[in-house]
Design a protein around this motif. Structure first.
Motif, short mmCIF file in Angstrom:
data_model
loop_
_atom_site.label_atom_id
_atom_site.label_comp_id
_atom_site.label_asym_id
_atom_site.label_seq_id
_atom_site.Cartn_x
_atom_site.Cartn_y
_atom_site.Cartn_z
N LEU A 221 0.86 -1.19 -0.04
CA LEU A 221 0.11 -0.05 -0.11
C LEU A 221 0.75 1.10 -0.10
O LEU A 221 1.82 1.38 0.50
CB LEU A 221 -0.87 0.08 1.43
CG LEU A 221 -1.94 -1.20 1.41
CD1 LEU A 221 -1.35 -2.24 2.29
CD2 LEU A 221 -3.34 -0.68 2.03
N SER A 222 0.45 2.23 -0.77
CA SER A 222 1.36 3.43 -0.71
C SER A 222 0.33 4.46 -0.46
O SER A 222 -0.88 4.79 -0.99
CB SER A 222 1.78 3.59 -2.24
OG SER A 222 2.72 2.71 -2.60
N GLU A 223 0.69 5.57 0.24
CA GLU A 223 0.31 6.92 0.44
C GLU A 223 0.67 8.01 -0.14
O GLU A 223 1.74 8.11 -0.70
CB GLU A 223 -0.04 6.91 2.20
CG GLU A 223 1.49 7.15 2.81
CD GLU A 223 1.85 8.45 2.95
OE1 GLU A 223 1.00 9.61 3.01
OE2 GLU A 223 3.12 8.64 3.27
N LYS A 224 0.05 9.03 -0.04
CA LYS A 224 0.12 10.21 -0.81
C LYS A 224 1.35 10.84 -0.47
O LYS A 224 2.21 11.36 -1.52
CB LYS A 224 -0.94 11.29 -0.63
CG LYS A 224 -1.01 12.50 -1.46
CD LYS A 224 -1.92 13.53 -1.33
CE LYS A 224 -1.95 14.74 -2.05
NZ LYS A 224 -2.81 15.72 -2.10
N GLY A 225 1.78 10.83 0.62
CA GLY A 225 3.15 11.32 1.17
C GLY A 225 4.58 10.42 0.34
O GLY A 225 5.38 10.78 0.55
N GLY A 226 3.91 9.41 -0.45
CA GLY A 226 5.09 8.39 -0.80
C GLY A 226 5.39 7.28 0.23
O GLY A 226 6.02 6.20 -0.30
N ARG A 227 5.07 7.19 1.38
CA ARG A 227 5.50 6.20 2.28
C ARG A 227 4.42 4.91 2.02
O ARG A 227 3.46 5.06 1.41
CB ARG A 227 5.41 6.53 3.82
CG ARG A 227 6.42 7.34 4.25
CD ARG A 227 6.51 7.71 5.52
NE ARG A 227 5.52 8.47 6.19
CZ ARG A 227 5.28 9.14 7.30
NH1 ARG A 227 6.02 8.77 8.40
NH2 ARG A 227 4.45 9.92 7.49
N GLN A 228 5.05 3.76 2.26
CA GLN A 228 4.35 2.64 2.11
C GLN A 228 4.56 1.44 3.14
O GLN A 228 4.92 1.43 4.24
CB GLN A 228 5.29 1.83 0.92
CG GLN A 228 5.39 2.66 -0.40
CD GLN A 228 6.04 1.76 -1.45
OE1 GLN A 228 7.24 1.26 -1.29
NE2 GLN A 228 5.81 2.12 -2.69
N MET A 229 3.23 0.60 2.95
CA MET A 229 3.15 -0.32 3.92
C MET A 229 3.04 -1.88 3.23
O MET A 229 2.46 -2.05 2.18
CB MET A 229 1.92 -0.23 4.79
CG MET A 229 1.67 -1.24 5.82
SD MET A 229 -0.04 -1.19 6.49
CE MET A 229 -0.39 -2.58 7.45
N SER A 230 3.95 -2.65 3.89
CA SER A 230 4.03 -4.09 3.17
C SER A 230 3.29 -5.00 4.14
O SER A 230 3.51 -5.13 5.30
CB SER A 230 5.29 -4.56 2.62
OG SER A 230 6.27 -3.90 2.90
N VAL A 231 2.34 -5.80 3.64
CA VAL A 231 1.61 -6.90 4.24
C VAL A 231 2.02 -8.36 3.80
O VAL A 231 1.80 -8.50 2.53
CB VAL A 231 0.34 -6.89 4.18
CG1 VAL A 231 -0.65 -7.69 5.15
CG2 VAL A 231 -0.12 -5.42 4.95
N ALA A 232 2.43 -9.33 4.66
CA ALA A 232 2.86 -10.48 3.94
C ALA A 232 1.83 -11.46 4.54
O ALA A 232 1.75 -11.57 5.56
CB ALA A 232 4.23 -11.01 4.42
#
Length: 689
Positions: A221-232
């Protein structure tokens, strides 16, 4: 679970040979668990799926008529289609089906899925059938994965799901009889086309080919500010046909640092840097700030005042369509910038410097490239360098590939300096270095003056225009630098008095000082009787044409001082070192073409390695360049003046100049005013072993 409300119960007969195509066939089709249309409310774990207006099926490679006037909550529909006969091989929806030959269909599963929080992606939930009769039930090729997120304050811009072994999108073959799916040109990922409803609900439905995904999924998942979250997701990853698999709610918690993806995020980053705290933009492990996409600005971007961190462009480009200042005012001694490409165009007027990257570099710049051309007409003093104005740090593997075109309709004397990468090789008493740097962009300067005028103190170099500092302990080094871009300076008018001090070189223009006039200001005469700067050129190469037509009115002669001449060299125009620490040229090569001459007098001094030299050493250098008269079209040129294979003019008061183990294979033109194998005018060099 998704289930059909009703379906055909007629068992298929034994397979038969294809019959004769009928004018029109009416097929009665019941939905399996999934269709593109309307998903009803869940009842006891089952969501009924209904046909709706516009649905079509593909039968034996032909598309049916679209459904029209379908009543709400219809799970069985009759489709009309012409030119087909039993057996009927069916794919739904029709638009994903490229062809059907026998029972083998070629289908395209979309990479981007457009869904809602209550339904699967359009064209993703594929159904199929093969029947000898006109009544059939479609079977599900796919199932669905439903992810539920709490996005909190973050605006989500992208969600993707990647399998760790099974293809999810692209071109497949599908056996409509057995349901066997085989990849042809596929990808292992799908993404959701984000919309407001998904943002508000946090509910995301991915439709996937039914399979046992033993190695699981990765969700990004990516947010507008550019940071991301990964889910395994590694357990319980079986996707069954027609089944929606639900996962527990997860909270979006972005990982790592803010990233730079566009002009808006760049300007936010600069605001943080200039404010003194940019820790949110740093990678928590490396401390580096990285670009994560190409940046395009219609005008210019915010400028960093002082940069003492590490900025990695990641090979992305920054495009400014009205670049008026460097991206960074000063790169500090601990500052690093790497892997950055500059594109776009320059504004008509620069705020401080036209350089794309930095006004001053005290740090390290690595693998940066300028692709932003310069094209200007100006009747004013003009200086230009593509990447930095002053390099007092380290530049490694940097390059300029963009053309520089400068037209000077001078109405009076003008100052003009151009460097392919940098203007100056020092700042505040500190000297910089260039390793593996190159210029392949042409540098064309044309002075179509409207009055008698002179390019005072003119200096042009493929890498640097001039070296202004250097001693035995603190000096500039050019190592393995190269120029393959044509360098051209043409003049068509002259000043009333003899003047010169022009210096044009494949790598550097001038490494010497200028005499001063009665007011203490730098004049247009080369200071021919004073030591200047230690500098080193090691394994540098020029392979380009250097073409110069100068309007200097001082004719070259064998015993001239050299104060007023125009110097042209394959590596350096003119180089004057120190008596105790001579300028060094080692292993340098010129294979280009040296075209020179004057608009009224044979005023140019053209050397294979250097045009003029004092307190200098040349070792293991070679010249196979051609020498000829300038190709200028503005005047009927005179020349080519003085020519020689290594260092053409040797300053009489700045000896020794040592030439050893050098090779000249150039053919020197008979029309040259003065010529020599190693040198031609001034003092004699010391020839070593």
């Amino acid at each position: 679970m998704l289930g059909a409300v009703s379906c055909s119960t007629v068992p298929p007969p034994e397979p038969e040979s294809p019959g004769t195509a009928e004018d029109e066939v009416r097929l009665v089709v019941g939905t399996g668990p999934v269709s593109k249309t309307v998903m009803g409310d869940e009842i006891s774990g089952i969501c009924p799926v209904y046909w709706c207006d516009g649905d079509r099926i593909a039968v034996n490679g032909k598309r049916s008529e679209a459904l029209y006037g379908i009543e709400p909550q219809t799970s069985e529909a009759t489709f009309s289609i012409s030119g087909v006969s039993a057996p009927y091989n069916v794919v739904y929806p029709s638009w994903i089906c490229q062809s059907i030959e026998g029972s083998m269909a070629i289908i395209e599963l979309p990479r981007t899925q457009t869904c809602t929080p209550t339904s699967f992606g359009n064209g993703c939930a594929v159904m199929y059938a093969s029947s000898q009769t006109s009544e059939m039930e479609l079977k599900n090729l796919c199932g669905a994965v439903c992810l539920n997120f709490d996005f909190g304050k973050y605006e989500i811009t992208d969600i993707s799901l990647t399998s760790l072994g099974t293809p999810l999108s692209g071109k497949f073959s599908l056996d409509t009889g057995s349901g066997k799916l085989e990849g042809m040109d596929t990808r292992q990922s799908v993404r959701i086309d984000m919309n407001e409803a998904i943002q508000e609900s946090g509910k995301v439905i991915f439709t996937l080919p039914a399979a046992e995904y033993g190695e699981g999924f990765n969700i990004l998942l990516s947010e507008k500010g550019g940071r991301q979250m990964s889910v395994a997701l590694r357990e319980d990853c079986k996707v069954a046909p027609g089944i929606i698999k639900y996962y527990p709610q997860m909270t979006f918690e972005p990982e790592g640092s803010l990233i730079i993806t566009d002009a808006e995020s760049w300007n936010s980053f600069v605001l943080a840097v200039n404010g003194g705290d940019w820790s949110e933009w740093q990678d928590p492990e490396t401390g580096c700030v990285k670009l994560s996409g190409n940046i395009i600005a219609g005008g210019d971007l915010a400028q960093i005042e002082v940069w003492n961190g590490e900025l990695d462009g990641n090979g992305y480009s920054i495009t400014r369509n009205l670049c008026s200042r460097p991206l960074i005012k000063a790169i500090g001694e601990t500052g690093k910038v790497s892997n950055l490409i500059f594109e776009g165009g320059h504004a008509e007027v620069a705020e401080a410097s036209f350089a794309a990257l930095a006004q001053t570099n005290f740090g390290t710049v690595t693998s940066c490239e300028n692709r932003m051309p310069m094209d200007i007409v100006t009747d004013a003093d003009f200086s230009f360098a593509s990447l930095v104005e002053s390099n007092a740090g380290t530049m490694e593997n940097c390059s300029n590939s963009a053309p520089v075109h400068i037209s000077l309709p001078c109405s009076a004397n003008r100052f003009c300096q151009v460097g392919g990468l940098a203007l100056y090789a020092s700042a505040e008493g500190k000297c910089g270095s260039f390793t593996g740097c190159s210029n392949s962009g042409e540098i064309l300067i044309e002075k179509n003056a409207v009055a008698s005028s002179d390019l005072q103190k003119g200096a042009v170099g493929g890498i640097v225009s001039s070296v202004e500092d250097g001693d035995a302990d603190n000096f500039t080094v050019f190592r393995e630098c190269s120029n393959s871009g044509r360098i051209q300076l043409w003049e068509n008018t002259w000043y009333n008095n003899p003047n010169g001090a022009y210096a044009i070189g494949g790598i550097a223009g001038r490494i010497s000082g200028l005499a001063r006039d009665n007011n203490g200001k730098k004049s247009w005469y080369v200071s021919f009787d004073k030591a200047w700067h230690h500098v080193e050129f090691v394994d540098c190469v020029n392979s380009a044409i250097i073409d110069v037509c100068c309007s200097n009115t001082s004719t070259v002669g064998k015993n001239m001082s050299g104060a007023r001449q125009c110097y042209v060299g394959g590596i350096a125009g003119v180089a004057v070192g120190l008596a105790e620490s001579p300028a060094l040229f080692s292993g340098c090569t010129n294979t280009g073409q040296m075209n020179t001459g004057g608009s009224t007098k044979a005023c140019t001094i053209s050397g294979g390695i250097a045009g003029g030299a004092g307190y200098a050493t040349f070792s293991d250098c070679s010249c196979s360049a051609g020498f000829a008269l300038t190709e200028t079209t503005g005047v009927t040129a005179v020349g080519p003046g003085a020519v020689a294979g290594i260092a053409t003019h040797i300053f009489t008061k700045l000896l020794p100049v040592v030439i050893s183990s050098c090779t000249v294979t150039s053919a020197l033109p008979e029309t040259a005013t003065v010529k020599g194998e190693y040198s031609a005018t001034g003092a004699q060099p010391t020839i070593g072993e």
